[in-house]
Write a protein that holds these residues in place. Sequence first.
Motif, PDB file in Angstrom:
ATOM      1  N   ILE A  65       0.860  -1.179   0.000  1.00 47.86           N
ATOM      2  CA  ILE A  65       0.000   0.000   0.000  1.00 47.86           C
ATOM      3  C   ILE A  65       0.897   1.230   0.000  1.00 47.86           C
ATOM      4  O   ILE A  65       1.931   1.254   0.669  1.00 47.86           O
ATOM      5  N   ASP A  66       0.509   2.221  -0.784  1.00 47.53           N
ATOM      6  CA  ASP A  66       1.268   3.461  -0.888  1.00 47.53           C
ATOM      7  C   ASP A  66       0.446   4.580  -0.257  1.00 47.53           C
ATOM      8  O   ASP A  66      -0.650   4.878  -0.711  1.00 47.53           O
ATOM      9  N   LEU A  67       0.986   5.194   0.794  1.00 45.11           N
ATOM     10  CA  LEU A  67       0.275   6.244   1.517  1.00 45.11           C
ATOM     11  C   LEU A  67       0.721   7.651   1.117  1.00 45.11           C
ATOM     12  O   LEU A  67       0.329   8.617   1.763  1.00 45.11           O
ATOM     13  N   HIS A  68       1.520   7.748   0.045  1.00 42.06           N
ATOM     14  CA  HIS A  68       1.984   9.067  -0.418  1.00 42.06           C
ATOM     15  C   HIS A  68       0.827  10.023  -0.606  1.00 42.06           C
ATOM     16  O   HIS A  68      -0.217   9.648  -1.132  1.00 42.06           O
ATOM     17  N   GLY A  69       1.012  11.257  -0.190  1.00 43.00           N
ATOM     18  CA  GLY A  69       0.050  12.310  -0.466  1.00 43.00           C
ATOM     19  C   GLY A  69      -1.188  12.304   0.421  1.00 43.00           C
ATOM     20  O   GLY A  69      -2.076  13.118   0.218  1.00 43.00           O
ATOM     21  N   LEU A  70      -1.248  11.398   1.373  1.00 43.46           N
ATOM     22  CA  LEU A  70      -2.410  11.364   2.260  1.00 43.46           C
ATOM     23  C   LEU A  70      -2.105  12.125   3.543  1.00 43.46           C
ATOM     24  O   LEU A  70      -0.973  12.148   4.005  1.00 43.46           O
ATOM     25  N   VAL A  71      -3.118  12.730   4.114  1.00 40.35           N
ATOM     26  CA  VAL A  71      -2.951  13.335   5.428  1.00 40.35           C
ATOM     27  C   VAL A  71      -3.046  12.215   6.461  1.00 40.35           C
ATOM     28  O   VAL A  71      -3.562  11.132   6.170  1.00 40.35           O
ATOM     29  N   GLN A  72      -2.582  12.480   7.667  1.00 41.48           N
ATOM     30  CA  GLN A  72      -2.499  11.424   8.665  1.00 41.48           C
ATOM     31  C   GLN A  72      -3.841  10.776   8.959  1.00 41.48           C
ATOM     32  O   GLN A  72      -3.917   9.554   9.108  1.00 41.48           O
ATOM     33  N   SER A  73      -4.902  11.545   9.062  1.00 43.72           N
ATOM     34  CA  SER A  73      -6.209  10.960   9.387  1.00 43.72           C
ATOM     35  C   SER A  73      -6.669   9.994   8.297  1.00 43.72           C
ATOM     36  O   SER A  73      -7.186   8.921   8.586  1.00 43.72           O
ATOM     37  N   GLU A  74      -6.472  10.377   7.027  1.00 48.13           N
ATOM     38  CA  GLU A  74      -6.832   9.487   5.920  1.00 48.13           C
ATOM     39  C   GLU A  74      -5.949   8.252   5.930  1.00 48.13           C
ATOM     40  O   GLU A  74      -6.427   7.129   5.779  1.00 48.13           O
TER      41      GLU A  74
END
Length: 189
Positions: free
Chosen positions: A99-108
């Motif tokens: 899973i790639d979490l790039h560009g997400l804010v912490q809550s998302e």
Amino acid sequence: MARDRKLSADERILWGKVARSTRPMPGKAGELSELDAFLVETEAAAERQRAEKQASVSPTAAQPAPPSTPRQPAKVHHPLERPVKRKIAKGRLALEARIDLHGLVQSEAHVILLDFLIRAHERGMRHVLVITGKGSSLGSKGALKRAVPLWFSKPEFRYLISSYEPAAQHHGGEGALYIRLSRRHGEKS
């Protein structure tokens, strides 16, 4: 967390402090001033409650210490064993999901990562890759890179994860984590 759950007074205060540290979107400044007024009122109410609590406890009466309840030790995540990490890095042990979490804010990112790990755990997967990013963009200090390992000690993640460690360079290096998921209840080696 349930979406219809109301925030406690402390959570509202914390959220207000976070909201005040950001720049409002164009046309949304009015909402921020309403939030400020609400927060002032909430903080005053919380302060009154604290004062009432302190006043109700007399300083001369010694309060007996509450009995200590035995607690189970918190599950500690250990790093992957060196041979296992080497096998994953060389491709001899497959990463079953990523899973790639790039560009997400912490809550998302928190919600998406938890959902991803729950699904992978339910499917019996053992090794997954979580890409947090290195946080090298201008003004970024790698919020997800720092936050994700901290999340793993929270109750909602703790039972899912057996161990984790930074990934090999070709899998993202310091901006990614190898995660070994714990075995499902009743599952044998």
